[in-house]
Design a protein around this motif. Sequence first.
Motif, PDB file in Angstrom:
ATOM      1  N   THR A 448      37.719  29.748  40.354  1.00 62.82           N
ATOM      2  CA  THR A 448      37.902  30.873  39.260  1.00 62.82           C
ATOM      3  C   THR A 448      39.422  30.633  39.066  1.00 62.82           C
ATOM      4  O   THR A 448      40.373  29.728  40.106  1.00 62.82           O
ATOM      5  CB  THR A 448      37.871  32.376  40.544  1.00 62.82           C
ATOM      6  OG1 THR A 448      36.607  32.815  40.701  1.00 62.82           O
ATOM      7  CG2 THR A 448      38.812  33.594  39.503  1.00 62.82           C
ATOM      8  N   ASN A 449      39.745  29.961  37.643  1.00 63.12           N
ATOM      9  CA  ASN A 449      41.066  29.500  37.703  1.00 63.12           C
ATOM     10  C   ASN A 449      41.993  31.268  37.844  1.00 63.12           C
ATOM     11  O   ASN A 449      41.726  31.806  37.595  1.00 63.12           O
ATOM     12  CB  ASN A 449      41.391  29.738  36.292  1.00 63.12           C
ATOM     13  CG  ASN A 449      42.275  29.570  35.504  1.00 63.12           C
ATOM     14  OD1 ASN A 449      43.369  29.829  36.076  1.00 63.12           O
ATOM     15  ND2 ASN A 449      42.906  28.248  34.856  1.00 63.12           N
ATOM     16  N   LEU A 450      43.003  31.253  39.112  1.00 59.60           N
ATOM     17  CA  LEU A 450      43.736  31.565  39.324  1.00 59.60           C
ATOM     18  C   LEU A 450      44.755  32.610  37.867  1.00 59.60           C
ATOM     19  O   LEU A 450      44.978  33.758  38.294  1.00 59.60           O
ATOM     20  CB  LEU A 450      44.596  31.670  40.251  1.00 59.60           C
ATOM     21  CG  LEU A 450      45.790  32.002  41.543  1.00 59.60           C
ATOM     22  CD1 LEU A 450      45.018  33.953  41.406  1.00 59.60           C
ATOM     23  CD2 LEU A 450      46.052  32.164  42.324  1.00 59.60           C
ATOM     24  N   ASP A 451      44.942  31.907  37.402  1.00 61.85           N
ATOM     25  CA  ASP A 451      46.180  32.292  35.988  1.00 61.85           C
ATOM     26  C   ASP A 451      44.894  32.917  35.497  1.00 61.85           C
ATOM     27  O   ASP A 451      45.678  34.385  34.380  1.00 61.85           O
ATOM     28  CB  ASP A 451      46.384  31.229  35.618  1.00 61.85           C
ATOM     29  CG  ASP A 451      48.034  30.193  36.800  1.00 61.85           C
ATOM     30  OD1 ASP A 451      48.191  31.076  37.610  1.00 61.85           O
ATOM     31  OD2 ASP A 451      47.295  28.817  36.654  1.00 61.85           O
ATOM     32  N   THR A 452      44.049  32.929  34.794  1.00 59.95           N
ATOM     33  CA  THR A 452      43.676  32.861  33.896  1.00 59.95           C
ATOM     34  C   THR A 452      42.305  34.434  34.282  1.00 59.95           C
ATOM     35  O   THR A 452      41.114  35.539  33.342  1.00 59.95           O
ATOM     36  CB  THR A 452      42.811  32.575  33.036  1.00 59.95           C
ATOM     37  OG1 THR A 452      41.855  31.495  33.095  1.00 59.95           O
ATOM     38  CG2 THR A 452      43.668  31.387  32.429  1.00 59.95           C
ATOM     39  N   LEU A 453      42.221  34.243  35.269  1.00 57.79           N
ATOM     40  CA  LEU A 453      40.683  35.122  35.772  1.00 57.79           C
ATOM     41  C   LEU A 453      39.387  34.541  35.543  1.00 57.79           C
ATOM     42  O   LEU A 453      38.781  35.323  35.323  1.00 57.79           O
ATOM     43  CB  LEU A 453      41.294  36.600  35.908  1.00 57.79           C
ATOM     44  CG  LEU A 453      42.186  37.059  36.775  1.00 57.79           C
ATOM     45  CD1 LEU A 453      42.211  38.571  36.978  1.00 57.79           C
ATOM     46  CD2 LEU A 453      42.191  36.347  38.363  1.00 57.79           C
ATOM     47  N   ALA A 454      39.668  33.456  34.993  1.00 59.24           N
ATOM     48  CA  ALA A 454      38.628  32.707  34.396  1.00 59.24           C
ATOM     49  C   ALA A 454      37.024  31.819  34.919  1.00 59.24           C
ATOM     50  O   ALA A 454      37.964  31.530  35.838  1.00 59.24           O
ATOM     51  CB  ALA A 454      39.116  32.537  32.996  1.00 59.24           C
ATOM     52  N   SER A 486      45.870  27.018  39.071  1.00 62.34           N
ATOM     53  CA  SER A 486      45.581  27.057  40.371  1.00 62.34           C
ATOM     54  C   SER A 486      43.947  27.705  40.620  1.00 62.34           C
ATOM     55  O   SER A 486      43.828  28.285  39.587  1.00 62.34           O
ATOM     56  CB  SER A 486      46.224  28.067  41.079  1.00 62.34           C
ATOM     57  OG  SER A 486      47.662  27.646  41.487  1.00 62.34           O
ATOM     58  N   PHE A 487      43.518  27.770  41.397  1.00 63.43           N
ATOM     59  CA  PHE A 487      42.236  27.799  41.499  1.00 63.43           C
ATOM     60  C   PHE A 487      41.404  28.401  42.866  1.00 63.43           C
ATOM     61  O   PHE A 487      42.008  28.412  44.063  1.00 63.43           O
ATOM     62  CB  PHE A 487      41.235  26.511  41.616  1.00 63.43           C
ATOM     63  CG  PHE A 487      40.824  26.221  39.906  1.00 63.43           C
ATOM     64  CD1 PHE A 487      40.855  25.797  38.625  1.00 63.43           C
ATOM     65  CD2 PHE A 487      41.954  24.820  39.766  1.00 63.43           C
ATOM     66  CE1 PHE A 487      40.336  26.087  37.711  1.00 63.43           C
ATOM     67  CE2 PHE A 487      42.114  24.362  39.066  1.00 63.43           C
ATOM     68  CZ  PHE A 487      41.526  24.565  37.665  1.00 63.43           C
ATOM     69  N   ILE A 488      41.154  29.774  42.624  1.00 68.64           N
ATOM     70  CA  ILE A 488      40.238  30.336  43.991  1.00 68.64           C
ATOM     71  C   ILE A 488      39.138  30.195  44.129  1.00 68.64           C
ATOM     72  O   ILE A 488      38.601  29.865  43.117  1.00 68.64           O
ATOM     73  CB  ILE A 488      40.633  31.722  43.908  1.00 68.64           C
ATOM     74  CG1 ILE A 488      40.455  32.651  43.099  1.00 68.64           C
ATOM     75  CG2 ILE A 488      42.677  31.878  44.372  1.00 68.64           C
ATOM     76  CD1 ILE A 488      40.976  34.007  43.140  1.00 68.64           C
ATOM     77  N   ASP A 489      38.407  31.048  45.217  1.00 68.64           N
ATOM     78  CA  ASP A 489      36.699  31.274  45.324  1.00 68.64           C
ATOM     79  C   ASP A 489      35.952  31.500  43.727  1.00 68.64           C
ATOM     80  O   ASP A 489      36.332  32.530  42.928  1.00 68.64           O
ATOM     81  CB  ASP A 489      36.803  32.299  46.070  1.00 68.64           C
ATOM     82  CG  ASP A 489      35.235  32.289  47.045  1.00 68.64           C
ATOM     83  OD1 ASP A 489      34.280  31.568  46.303  1.00 68.64           O
ATOM     84  OD2 ASP A 489      35.215  32.808  48.155  1.00 68.64           O
ATOM     85  N   ILE A 492      34.588  35.478  42.883  1.00 72.29           N
ATOM     86  CA  ILE A 492      34.669  36.878  43.088  1.00 72.29           C
ATOM     87  C   ILE A 492      34.422  36.366  41.636  1.00 72.29           C
ATOM     88  O   ILE A 492      34.239  37.689  41.209  1.00 72.29           O
ATOM     89  CB  ILE A 492      36.965  35.929  42.541  1.00 72.29           C
ATOM     90  CG1 ILE A 492      37.192  35.910  44.260  1.00 72.29           C
ATOM     91  CG2 ILE A 492      38.093  36.990  42.366  1.00 72.29           C
ATOM     92  CD1 ILE A 492      37.464  36.784  44.647  1.00 72.29           C
ATOM     93  N   VAL A 493      34.338  35.337  40.644  1.00 70.62           N
ATOM     94  CA  VAL A 493      34.286  35.967  39.154  1.00 70.62           C
ATOM     95  C   VAL A 493      32.541  36.165  39.893  1.00 70.62           C
ATOM     96  O   VAL A 493      31.602  36.408  38.353  1.00 70.62           O
ATOM     97  CB  VAL A 493      34.371  34.964  38.325  1.00 70.62           C
ATOM     98  CG1 VAL A 493      36.058  35.611  38.473  1.00 70.62           C
ATOM     99  CG2 VAL A 493      34.537  34.073  38.389  1.00 70.62           C
ATOM    100  N   ASP A 494      31.806  34.788  40.129  1.00 70.12           N
ATOM    101  CA  ASP A 494      30.289  34.434  39.390  1.00 70.12           C
ATOM    102  C   ASP A 494      29.537  33.974  41.127  1.00 70.12           C
ATOM    103  O   ASP A 494      29.665  33.505  41.407  1.00 70.12           O
ATOM    104  CB  ASP A 494      30.168  33.647  38.826  1.00 70.12           C
ATOM    105  CG  ASP A 494      28.910  33.435  37.916  1.00 70.12           C
ATOM    106  OD1 ASP A 494      28.060  33.964  38.685  1.00 70.12           O
ATOM    107  OD2 ASP A 494      28.546  32.473  37.257  1.00 70.12           O
ATOM    108  N   PRO A 495      29.079  35.221  42.310  1.00 74.47           N
ATOM    109  CA  PRO A 495      28.971  35.186  43.126  1.00 74.47           C
ATOM    110  C   PRO A 495      27.550  34.555  43.806  1.00 74.47           C
ATOM    111  O   PRO A 495      26.997  33.696  44.707  1.00 74.47           O
ATOM    112  CB  PRO A 495      28.732  36.361  43.812  1.00 74.47           C
ATOM    113  CG  PRO A 495      28.657  37.656  42.963  1.00 74.47           C
ATOM    114  CD  PRO A 495      28.942  36.753  41.910  1.00 74.47           C
ATOM    115  N   LEU A 496      26.693  34.470  41.951  1.00 73.70           N
ATOM    116  CA  LEU A 496      25.258  33.681  41.560  1.00 73.70           C
ATOM    117  C   LEU A 496      25.289  32.922  40.592  1.00 73.70           C
ATOM    118  O   LEU A 496      24.672  34.455  40.075  1.00 73.70           O
ATOM    119  CB  LEU A 496      24.212  35.118  42.572  1.00 73.70           C
ATOM    120  CG  LEU A 496      23.170  34.831  42.483  1.00 73.70           C
ATOM    121  CD1 LEU A 496      22.385  33.757  43.698  1.00 73.70           C
ATOM    122  CD2 LEU A 496      22.058  35.838  42.834  1.00 73.70           C
ATOM    123  N   PRO A 497      25.692  32.073  40.762  1.00 76.13           N
ATOM    124  CA  PRO A 497      25.757  31.400  39.281  1.00 76.13           C
ATOM    125  C   PRO A 497      23.792  31.187  38.460  1.00 76.13           C
ATOM    126  O   PRO A 497      23.888  29.941  38.470  1.00 76.13           O
ATOM    127  CB  PRO A 497      26.316  30.109  39.369  1.00 76.13           C
ATOM    128  CG  PRO A 497      25.717  29.316  41.448  1.00 76.13           C
ATOM    129  CD  PRO A 497      25.869  30.905  41.624  1.00 76.13           C
TER     130      PRO A 497
END
Length: 645
Positions: A448-454, A486-489, A492-497
């Motif tokens: 997950t892109n922390l800045d855009t939440l994309a 910056s990136f995070i888990d 957060i946006v797609d737990p099962l891709p």
Amino acid sequence: MGSLMARGQVRRFAPETPVVASDPPAGWAFLVLSGSCRLQRRLPEEAGREILRTFKRGETFGGLLLPDTHVIATEDSSVFCIRLQDLAELVPKVSRRRPAGSPATDDSARFAFTPDAPEGKIVMLAFFSDSLPGGFLAEQIAQRLRSETAAAVLLLQLVASGDEPADCVLNDDPDLPTELPEVADGVRRLRIRLPGEPPAPEVWGGLFGRLRCRFDYVLLDVSAERIPMSVLFESIKQTRTAYFFLRRSSGDLYHLDRFLHEVRPALSGRSTIELKSVLCLAGNESVGGFDARIERAGISSQFFIRQCPMSAGTGMAPGASHPDIRRIARSIGDCLVGLALSSGAAKGFAHVGVLQVLEENGVEPDVVAGSSMGAYVGALWAFGCDGAKLEKLARDMEVKWALWNLIDPVFPPRQGVLSGHAIKRRLQQTIGDAQFSDLLRPLLVLATNLDTLARVVFSSGDVATAVHTSIAVPGIFVPIRIGEESFIDGGIVDPLPVDVLQEMGVRKIIAVNAIPSSDRIRACQQAQREVARNTERRARRLAKKFLPLNQHMNYFARGNILEILMHSIHGAQIRMAEANGRQADVVLQPDICSDRWVDYRNPGQYIRAGREVALRKLDEIKAVVQEKGTPHEIKPAPEAMAAVA
């Protein structure tokens, strides 16, 4: 005898009247609008005649007339001379309204698939190196395509040299043989010699239109170094997908780049043509960044053939069993198998059990996509670790203090409590500095892109870095900085891709959801309360005595901030994962009772849960993977398409 019909003309024929005197013009076909006709062959006087085939409403014919054969009307019939291109456009429009075999709902939906409806898919296999055994590789791909789809496959080879054998010559009206040699069961070969002067563009349309009528897949095998550029241009215009095979050679890449530079203007406006590369690696040859050079040439969709034979039959088992050959064939047949691995922290050990069962039963996914813990397990498996190796790595966590070796606190903890570099180093102990192109299986890592939440999908670059971003749970791990972002888990946006696999064209998807549902967590907690009521009073007194100390000293203890934060994230993921799972063909949800995210010391229980659910749904998994593509079935239309005024 009836005369040759003009293009686009509708004519009525009385019973026992010859319908046409010869084949339709190139690129056209005769369509039976009403009545029925038969193809018959004249025999000696004492034998009479032989009926070869019968045509009913909605069926077409053309390219069938041989010496001493005629098409005769068996009842009042109307026949229309239609362009194959128009027929190709008509069939998909009608078939989308009504699948073959289902009842018609209105007059516009009464057209069914026809014997000569040009539905076949044209695929180019272009080899940019003479050192590659192009014919052998093309034959292996054709055999595997037949095995995966049960479709009729034609291997079409263009012959430029007069020394090579050929079945016919490509002229204004090529005389295609009625019987083609069989390479394997359901796979036939046609060799066409090119004339001295390049054929007119309409000749190509007529040729491929006739072949698409007879075969579900036409694999066009061409040598880019031997075939004239003008022929390559006209060939690629007829295709839906082109695969460019090349060695790890600057010469091959230059040849490909020059070809793409010249062909792209001719393909402008034709966005339906897919261009894909296949990098053939000999022995232990590595990609070594060559994939990035191919991508700069303008091809982002890439395949690899590792340990590629440099001569026919060398290093490749009969029957096209090479996993990379299978992956290419499944890509052509639109039947790629994908595996989606969910997030879930320690519960993600269940993925190991699922992978073990798949391996033990010969189920081989072509691509894996993972979020968070699913990305970690998926990276190890894509690198080449089998189920036994994965379990060994997981059970290393049972050793005393093993978990604490992964704890790398950050001071001051402003962006997170842990840095996550210890986990990255543990992954690198197995895969080293592997790049995505070095993996034995294609891998997609979600972050997950922390800045855009994309949502961000990593499929190139350093694998360990991508996995590091995917496991960076916000609040627990410091966000991972790559360049200016910056990136995070990824969970957060797609737990099962599942959707990521769909977007890349994967049609058969197995999803493993290691996040327990709310109902399952509630049942688990109720069972734990029942156990607590039966414990001895002394044990409860000891627990009450030391529980406050544990909560003060252990940030990962139940009821502390990290536990609350992770539990809340899982709560937000439950519905999202369940919704994504509904898009998969098979969903495996291990029977996991514990809701503890940090229970890494007990991987065995989660591995067993993964095995149990995979074994329970094994028949369903095999049915999805082994499902064959359905070739278009030939059925006449129940009513006439049109009438003659």
